[in-house]
Design a protein around this motif. Structure first.
Motif, PDB file in Angstrom:
ATOM      1  N   PHE A 261       0.871  -1.176   0.000  1.00  0.00           N
ATOM      2  CA  PHE A 261       0.000   0.000   0.000  1.00  0.00           C
ATOM      3  C   PHE A 261       0.906   1.223   0.000  1.00  0.00           C
ATOM      4  N   ALA A 262       1.741   1.286  -1.024  1.00  0.00           N
ATOM      5  CA  ALA A 262       2.803   2.283  -1.099  1.00  0.00           C
ATOM      6  C   ALA A 262       3.286   2.377  -2.535  1.00  0.00           C
ATOM      7  N   GLU A 263       4.067   3.392  -2.813  1.00  0.00           N
ATOM      8  CA  GLU A 263       4.592   3.558  -4.164  1.00  0.00           C
ATOM      9  C   GLU A 263       5.714   2.575  -4.468  1.00  0.00           C
ATOM     10  N   LEU A 264       6.403   2.098  -3.423  1.00  0.00           N
ATOM     11  CA  LEU A 264       7.523   1.173  -3.603  1.00  0.00           C
ATOM     12  C   LEU A 264       7.439   0.070  -2.548  1.00  0.00           C
ATOM     13  N   VAL A 265       7.916  -1.124  -2.909  1.00  0.00           N
ATOM     14  CA  VAL A 265       7.943  -2.233  -1.963  1.00  0.00           C
ATOM     15  C   VAL A 265       9.179  -3.088  -2.235  1.00  0.00           C
ATOM     16  N   ALA A 266       9.797  -3.597  -1.167  1.00  0.00           N
ATOM     17  CA  ALA A 266      10.984  -4.440  -1.299  1.00  0.00           C
ATOM     18  C   ALA A 266      10.590  -5.914  -1.280  1.00  0.00           C
ATOM     19  N   VAL A 267      11.307  -6.709  -2.090  1.00  0.00           N
ATOM     20  CA  VAL A 267      11.137  -8.169  -2.109  1.00  0.00           C
ATOM     21  C   VAL A 267      12.511  -8.810  -1.927  1.00  0.00           C
ATOM     22  N   HIS A 268      12.585  -9.789  -1.026  1.00  0.00           N
ATOM     23  CA  HIS A 268      13.841 -10.468  -0.752  1.00  0.00           C
ATOM     24  C   HIS A 268      13.988 -11.727  -1.614  1.00  0.00           C
ATOM     25  N   HIS A 269      15.233 -12.189  -1.808  1.00  0.00           N
ATOM     26  CA  HIS A 269      15.510 -13.421  -2.555  1.00  0.00           C
ATOM     27  C   HIS A 269      14.772 -13.410  -3.899  1.00  0.00           C
ATOM     28  N   ALA A 270      15.035 -12.387  -4.663  1.00  0.00           N
ATOM     29  CA  ALA A 270      14.270 -12.111  -5.884  1.00  0.00           C
ATOM     30  C   ALA A 270      14.342 -13.247  -6.895  1.00  0.00           C
ATOM     31  N   ASP A 271      15.502 -13.831  -7.115  1.00  0.00           N
ATOM     32  CA  ASP A 271      15.615 -14.881  -8.131  1.00  0.00           C
ATOM     33  C   ASP A 271      14.727 -16.072  -7.816  1.00  0.00           C
ATOM     34  N   LEU A 272      14.488 -16.337  -6.544  1.00  0.00           N
ATOM     35  CA  LEU A 272      13.649 -17.462  -6.137  1.00  0.00           C
ATOM     36  C   LEU A 272      12.166 -17.125  -6.178  1.00  0.00           C
ATOM     37  N   ASN A 273      11.817 -15.868  -5.907  1.00  0.00           N
ATOM     38  CA  ASN A 273      10.426 -15.543  -5.613  1.00  0.00           C
ATOM     39  C   ASN A 273       9.687 -14.699  -6.650  1.00  0.00           C
ATOM     40  N   LEU A 274      10.395 -13.965  -7.481  1.00  0.00           N
ATOM     41  CA  LEU A 274       9.694 -13.126  -8.449  1.00  0.00           C
ATOM     42  C   LEU A 274       9.152 -13.929  -9.620  1.00  0.00           C
ATOM     43  N   VAL A 275       8.113 -13.396 -10.239  1.00  0.00           N
ATOM     44  CA  VAL A 275       7.486 -14.013 -11.408  1.00  0.00           C
ATOM     45  C   VAL A 275       7.381 -12.960 -12.504  1.00  0.00           C
ATOM     46  N   HIS A 276       7.917 -13.274 -13.694  1.00  0.00           N
ATOM     47  CA  HIS A 276       7.753 -12.369 -14.840  1.00  0.00           C
ATOM     48  C   HIS A 276       6.296 -12.363 -15.286  1.00  0.00           C
ATOM     49  N   LEU A 277       5.786 -11.180 -15.602  1.00  0.00           N
ATOM     50  CA  LEU A 277       4.415 -11.074 -16.107  1.00  0.00           C
ATOM     51  C   LEU A 277       4.399 -11.121 -17.630  1.00  0.00           C
ATOM     52  N   PRO A 278       3.427 -11.834 -18.210  1.00  0.00           N
ATOM     53  CA  PRO A 278       3.244 -11.766 -19.663  1.00  0.00           C
ATOM     54  C   PRO A 278       2.915 -10.335 -20.087  1.00  0.00           C
ATOM     55  N   GLN A 279       3.383  -9.930 -21.229  1.00  0.00           N
ATOM     56  CA  GLN A 279       3.108  -8.577 -21.717  1.00  0.00           C
ATOM     57  C   GLN A 279       1.621  -8.340 -21.927  1.00  0.00           C
ATOM     58  N   THR A 280       0.875  -9.435 -22.121  1.00  0.00           N
ATOM     59  CA  THR A 280      -0.562  -9.309 -22.382  1.00  0.00           C
ATOM     60  C   THR A 280      -1.381  -9.133 -21.105  1.00  0.00           C
ATOM     61  N   MET A 281      -0.754  -9.267 -19.928  1.00  0.00           N
ATOM     62  CA  MET A 281      -1.486  -9.163 -18.669  1.00  0.00           C
ATOM     63  C   MET A 281      -1.286  -7.781 -18.057  1.00  0.00           C
ATOM     64  N   ASP A 282      -2.380  -7.079 -17.787  1.00  0.00           N
ATOM     65  CA  ASP A 282      -2.258  -5.759 -17.174  1.00  0.00           C
ATOM     66  C   ASP A 282      -1.988  -5.893 -15.683  1.00  0.00           C
ATOM     67  N   PHE A 283      -1.513  -4.806 -15.071  1.00  0.00           N
ATOM     68  CA  PHE A 283      -1.098  -4.848 -13.670  1.00  0.00           C
ATOM     69  C   PHE A 283      -2.267  -5.098 -12.726  1.00  0.00           C
ATOM     70  N   THR A 284      -3.443  -4.572 -13.065  1.00  0.00           N
ATOM     71  CA  THR A 284      -4.602  -4.774 -12.193  1.00  0.00           C
ATOM     72  C   THR A 284      -4.975  -6.247 -12.113  1.00  0.00           C
ATOM     73  N   THR A 285      -5.000  -6.922 -13.256  1.00  0.00           N
ATOM     74  CA  THR A 285      -5.282  -8.350 -13.264  1.00  0.00           C
ATOM     75  C   THR A 285      -4.202  -9.119 -12.511  1.00  0.00           C
ATOM     76  N   ALA A 286      -2.948  -8.746 -12.729  1.00  0.00           N
ATOM     77  CA  ALA A 286      -1.837  -9.422 -12.052  1.00  0.00           C
ATOM     78  C   ALA A 286      -1.946  -9.270 -10.543  1.00  0.00           C
ATOM     79  N   ALA A 287      -2.302  -8.070 -10.080  1.00  0.00           N
ATOM     80  CA  ALA A 287      -2.457  -7.859  -8.639  1.00  0.00           C
ATOM     81  C   ALA A 287      -3.627  -8.651  -8.080  1.00  0.00           C
ATOM     82  N   SER A 288      -4.656  -8.851  -8.887  1.00  0.00           N
ATOM     83  CA  SER A 288      -5.823  -9.604  -8.412  1.00  0.00           C
ATOM     84  C   SER A 288      -5.503 -11.079  -8.208  1.00  0.00           C
ATOM     85  N   LEU A 289      -4.405 -11.554  -8.818  1.00  0.00           N
ATOM     86  CA  LEU A 289      -3.981 -12.933  -8.569  1.00  0.00           C
ATOM     87  C   LEU A 289      -3.573 -13.071  -7.110  1.00  0.00           C
ATOM     88  N   GLY A 290      -2.810 -12.078  -6.652  1.00  0.00           N
ATOM     89  CA  GLY A 290      -2.451 -11.881  -5.266  1.00  0.00           C
ATOM     90  C   GLY A 290      -2.271 -13.153  -4.476  1.00  0.00           C
TER      91      GLY A 290
END
Length: 345
Positions: free
Chosen positions: A118-147
């Motif tokens: 609930f902020a303009e920026l957020v930190a994520v640890h161990h990025a290589d293990l935990n981040l997921v690339h988003l498809p270019q066809t998926m908008d950010f609102t839909t991606a956040a709704s996966l949550g």
């Protein structure tokens, strides 16, 4: 940066200007583009989560663009569009080594173990293990709704319940988690019974493919009704709310050898439900927890989304700005909105 800050549990948060998060060597800082408003955030707001240290910034369902990258990160770069499971694994414990980062022994959770989205920026640890690339066809609102809701439901239905085509799945509670579970189960070919106390939520469940919609208002024995409708009970049943009544109803809805999946958090006065253990023993029922989903399991889900078999955007109820997120957060306990609320930044 601008953020929603909780200074006292249960007291109205405020929008404040706070220090930007620091990027760790193995982590990233993400510019938040959208973040969901979840019942878990409300539990944190009222003080049900022991990890939270005040003052605190909530939020754990988010998507955005990487703004800074730690020197040890190899798989991601500034400008990448990403999302992240709400449980971030450490990569070193036995759970992570077995591929079960969702129950990591040293997990971090933005919005709980450290400041959230609930902020303009957020930190994520161990990025290589935990981040997921988003498809270019998926908008950010839909991606956040996966949550946590959609991905937790995906794991609950597919990996924990192991639901199969033609089986009966009962879903107790048609909020974000429940509606997600219905969509995923229908895509898997299951017959779904949706249970709630709001007709508008049941109408949405019906539109998503639920075979039977049951309003539990005034129903004395929900489990008995489900067992009658399914000629013996559901093969699997999910408590998607996290209340004493829905937990017990879910277990009582099962046929012999059935599986109860507990997804809704059982906190506060609901933390010790009276489990009908006699039925569990006699019918050899399974009681299974489901807590998030690992980043490496996103690929299968994303494939189904891109193919059109899953359409999480249908679950988005309304979009709001950061200022409006405060009322959405503090009103979550009595929320009657249909669908998922997403904050757009």
């Amino acid at each position: 940066m601008k953020a929603v800050v909780i200074e006292q549990f249960g007291k109205r948060p405020t929008i404040q200007s706070v220090t930007d998060p620091i990027v760790h060597d193995d982590g990233v800082v993400i510019e938040v583009k959208a973040t969901g408003v979840c019942r878990s955030d409300w539990h944190g707001f009222v003080g049900h989560d022991s990890d939270i240290i005040l003052p605190h910034v909530p939020g754990h369902e988010f998507a955005g663009v990487i703004a800074a990258v730690g020197k040890n990160v190899k798989r991601f770069a500034v400008g990448d569009r990403v999302t992240v499971p709400f449980v971030a694994g450490c990569g070193d414990c036995p759970s992570c080594h077995s591929g079960n980062q969702q129950v990591c022994d040293h997990q971090s959770q933005p919005g709980f173990t450290h400041w959230g989205s609930f902020a303009e920026l957020v930190a994520v640890h161990h990025a290589d293990l935990n981040l997921v690339h988003l498809p270019q066809t998926m908008d950010f609102t839909t991606a956040a709704s996966l949550g946590c809701r959609f991905v937790t439901s995906y794991r609950a239905v597919i990996d924990q319940a192991k639901i199969k085509a033609g089986q009966w799945l009962c879903v107790h509670g048609c909020g974000g988690v429940g509606l997600s579970a219905i969509m995923i189960a229908v895509a898997a070919g299951a017959n779904v019974i949706a249970i709630d106390v709001q007709e508008d939520k049941l109408a949405l469940a019906k539109s998503l493919g639920a075979a039977i919609c049951l309003n539990a208002t005034g129903v004395e024995d929900v489990g008995a009704v489900v067992r009658d409708l399914t000629s013996g009970g559901a093969h699997a049943s999910i408590d998607a709310l996290g209340a004493t009544a829905t937990c017990v109803n879910s277990i009582n809805s099962l046929r012999k050898l059935g599986k109860h999946i507990q997804v809704g958090l059982m906190l506060g006065t609901h933390s010790l439900p009276p489990i009908p253990m006699g039925r569990v023993i006699a019918n050899e029922l399974e009681i299974i927890g489901s807590h998030g989903m690992q980043a490496h399991r996103y690929d299968d889900m994303m494939t189904l989304i891109q193919s059109g078999r899953l359409a999480p955007e249908k679950l988005i109820g309304r979009t709001i700005d950061l200022e409006a997120s405060i009322d959405a957060l503090i009103g979550m306990e009595n929320n009657r909105d249909v669908g998922v609320t997403v904050v757009q930044l």
